[in-house]
Scaffold this active site. Structure first.
Site, PDB file in Angstrom:
ATOM      1  CE  LYS A  53       1.228 -14.573  10.100  1.00 44.06           C
ATOM      2  NZ  LYS A  53       0.221 -13.536   9.873  1.00 44.06           N
ATOM      3  CD  GLN A  97      -0.141  -9.853  10.295  1.00 50.65           C
ATOM      4  OE1 GLN A  97       0.482 -10.797   9.810  1.00 50.65           O
ATOM      5  NE2 GLN A  97      -1.091 -10.051  11.205  1.00 50.65           N
ATOM      6  CG  ASP A 120      -3.728 -15.074   5.111  1.00 50.42           C
ATOM      7  OD1 ASP A 120      -3.370 -15.967   5.901  1.00 50.42           O
ATOM      8  OD2 ASP A 120      -3.441 -13.879   5.253  1.00 50.42           O
TER       9      ASP A 120
END
Ligand code: NDP
Length: 290
Positions: A53, A97, A120
């Site tokens: 990422k 994460q 997200d």
């Protein structure tokens, strides 16, 4: 007839080129989209995802910072870091994460992220907004799947889409986005009896299960578009999807490879959400010089 293998690399690189161009034009206004990624612990797969990422951000000309915290980080310490990032004008997107260590509540952590930096789309407010069709960042993996379908010109409206899996991260939002595109949607899960009778009706079949090679040719209607979200590590060390790729090749019309399609497209949607968050923040306040 053999299925067309969807060229994930080509789709991802053309989409990322568009994003890079937009980042460059924002730079001319003194704005650089910024993403903060937080990882707690040493899970090897998560470390790889986080690195990918950050690398994708840099390649797109975005700013990124990775916060690596030890496994014994307390929930209070993590929440404090999130609050700092919420107030940091250099950062437009925050991603924590998963999985988190067991002593930290994922729900609590997600709720601490500022709604406008939740790239997200895990925050309940954003989930709600997506559900009722209001403007909000779209969940990355399902949004990536929709983009893949659009890039290969597969019509979605009026088609029967079957999603296997009902997780909050993939299955449920996938069903929702397909519904927004006017598909008729069925969701299967671990309690669905005779699943193949349902999946065989699918014009578009999305597998998000986490079980290597679960979907075989008897699950697939001839000519169907098969999208494989699964990422499973086999005993050999190789990666495999939830779809038995070789088995469905003769039956499906299109199929995505694993790795190399939905995974990188998910990261691409993360870049897109970070870029959009930066644009919204620039509209809301004066530019922050990069
Ligand atoms: P979860 O474990 O959270 O959910 C799995 C879902 O599959 C559940 O709804 C479960 O049903 C269902 N399921 C399990 N076994 C069966 C079965 N035999 N038949 C039908 N349904 C079944 O997984 P995620 O949704 O988080 O992830 C799914 C896969 O996608 C994983 O391989 C993951 O690594 C991958 N993934 C890939 C991403 C990418 O970027 N490509 C991003 C996120 C995930 P029930 O609810 O009844 O338990």
């Amino acid at each position: 007839m053999s299925a067309q293998i969807i060229n994930g690399k080509e789709i991802v690189s053309s989409y990322r080129a568009e994003i890079k161009e937009e980042v460059q034009s924002l730079a001319a206004q003194g704005i650089q989209p910024g993403l903060a990624v937080i990882i707690v612990g040493e899970d090897p797969a998560s470390l790889v995802y986080v690195r990918n990422k950050a690398k994708a951000c840099e390649e797109a000309g975005m700013y990124s910072e990775v916060h690596r915290l030890p496994e014994n980080t307390t929930e209070a310490e993590l929440l404090r870091l999130i609050r700092q990032l919420n107030g940091n004008p250099r950062i437009h997107g925050i991603l924590v994460q998963s999985p988190l260590p067991k002593h930290i509540s994922e729900e609590r952590v997600v709720e601490e992220i500022a709604v406008e930096k939740d790239v997200d789309c895990f925050h309940p407010v954003n989930v709600g907004n997506v559900t009722i069709g209001k403007d909000a960042p779209l969940p990355c993996t399902p949004a990536g799947v929709i983009q893949i379908l659009k890039k290969i010109n597969v019509p979605i409206a009026g088609k029967h889409a079957v999603v296997v899996g009902r997780s909050n991260i993939v299955g449920k939002p996938m069903a929702l986005l397909l519904l927004r595109e006017h598909a008729t949607v069925t969701v299967c899960h671990s309690r669905t009896p005779n699943m193949e009778e349902i999946t065989r009706q699918a014009d578009i079949l999305v597998a998000a299960v986490g079980k290597a090679k679960l979907i075989k040719k008897h699950h697939v209607k001839p000519g169907a578009v098969v999208i494989d979200v699964g990422i499973n590590r086999l005993e050999t060390g190789k990666l495999a999807g939830d779809v038995d790729f070789d088995d469905v090749l003769e039956t499906a019309g299109y199929v995505t490879p694993v790795p190399g399609c939905v995974g990188p497209m998910t990261i691409t949607m993360l870049l897109r959400n970070t870029l959009e968050a930066a644009k919204r923040s620039a509209q809301a306040q004066p530019a922050v010089k990069a």
